[in-house]
Design an enzyme around this catalytic site. Structure first.
Site, PDB file in Angstrom:
ATOM      1  N   ASP A   9       0.778  -1.239   0.000  1.00  0.00           N
ATOM      2  CA  ASP A   9       0.000   0.000   0.000  1.00  0.00           C
ATOM      3  C   ASP A   9       0.815   1.299   0.000  1.00  0.00           C
ATOM      4  O   ASP A   9       0.481   2.254   0.701  1.00  0.00           O
ATOM      5  CB  ASP A   9      -0.964   0.008   1.199  1.00  0.00           C
ATOM      6  CG  ASP A   9      -1.817  -1.238   1.290  1.00  0.00           C
ATOM      7  OD1 ASP A   9      -1.913  -1.973   0.288  1.00  0.00           O
ATOM      8  OD2 ASP A   9      -2.380  -1.489   2.360  1.00  0.00           O
ATOM      9  N   LYS A  64      -7.223  -4.159  -2.839  1.00  0.00           N
ATOM     10  CA  LYS A  64      -7.831  -4.776  -1.665  1.00  0.00           C
ATOM     11  C   LYS A  64      -8.577  -3.735  -0.848  1.00  0.00           C
ATOM     12  O   LYS A  64      -8.323  -2.537  -0.970  1.00  0.00           O
ATOM     13  CB  LYS A  64      -6.776  -5.472  -0.800  1.00  0.00           C
ATOM     14  CG  LYS A  64      -5.766  -4.533  -0.157  1.00  0.00           C
ATOM     15  CD  LYS A  64      -4.727  -5.315   0.625  1.00  0.00           C
ATOM     16  CE  LYS A  64      -3.757  -4.412   1.353  1.00  0.00           C
ATOM     17  NZ  LYS A  64      -4.328  -3.636   2.436  1.00  0.00           N
ATOM     18  N   CYS A  97      -1.980  -2.337   7.985  1.00  0.00           N
ATOM     19  CA  CYS A  97      -1.874  -3.330   6.909  1.00  0.00           C
ATOM     20  C   CYS A  97      -0.616  -4.189   7.001  1.00  0.00           C
ATOM     21  O   CYS A  97      -0.672  -5.395   6.750  1.00  0.00           O
ATOM     22  CB  CYS A  97      -1.975  -2.643   5.555  1.00  0.00           C
ATOM     23  SG  CYS A  97      -3.598  -1.859   5.306  1.00  0.00           S
TER      24      CYS A  97
END
Length: 192
Positions: free
Chosen positions: A22, A82, A112
């Site tokens: 991310d 996601k 995450c």
């Protein structure tokens, strides 16, 4: 004498993968030391390519957070979208079925990265966190997440340690590709 096997977290290129978690554009202004984290992650991507280690990347809700920062060259890398905090989604699970170890760079450490780490540990994989390639909006959140992941069984490394462990020998051809990534490099990140 029967001694229990001890997991020392040895990294072996053919059974490892690099996860990029991310590293997205809209988080640029919010993440502590983001320019340094991006630079170290870029070096890890180059090292993984030199060592022929698969790379997998995710983007958390890119509709709201944008795509991966342009500084990271993810050419040829599968990038999965996601909404869960963990990278361990069905598409990623298919990619890691034959692995023993996962190396993680990304953000945020306490969300995450941590959720991914715990899921991978739960699946019996070794997890290696590149401490100088992970961060959060809050330095405190990041530091406590690293500690929690370590307590849970993850190995906490620096990028240089990971690169050299993966290479294993200065006489290997791959070392020539790693050398420029290591020369004079200082992430600029604070000590603990």
């Amino acid at each position: 004498m029967n001694m229990a096997a001890r997991n020392v977290g040895k990294l072996i290129p053919k059974t490892s993968a690099l996860f990029i978690c991310d590293m997205q554009e809209k988080l640029r202004k919010a993440i502590q030391l983001y320019p340094q984290i991006i630079e170290v992650t870029g070096r890890m991507i180059q090292a993984a390519r030199a060592m022929h280690i698969p790379i997998i990347a995710t983007e958390q809700y890119p509709k709201g957070l944008g795509h991966t920062v342009s500084e990271l060259d993810l050419t040829g890398v599968p990038v999965y979208t996601k909404t869960s905090f963990s990278m361990i989604i069905p598409d990623v699970l298919k990619e890691i079925k034959d692995l023993k170890s996962v190396i993680i760079c990304g953000i945020e450490s306490h969300v995450c990265v941590q959720c991914t780490t715990l899921d991978l540990l739960d699946k019996g994989l070794d997890v290696h966190i590149v401490a100088d390639a992970c961060s959060s909006r809050s330095f405190v959140d990041s530091q406590y997440a690293l500690e929690r992941m370590k307590q849970s069984g993850a190995f906490i490394w620096t990028s240089e340690s990971v690169m050299l462990e993966l290479c294993g020998d200065v006489t290997k051809e791959e070392f020539k590709s790693l050398e420029p990534l290591l020369e004079g490099f200082d992430s600029g990140l604070p000590d603990k």
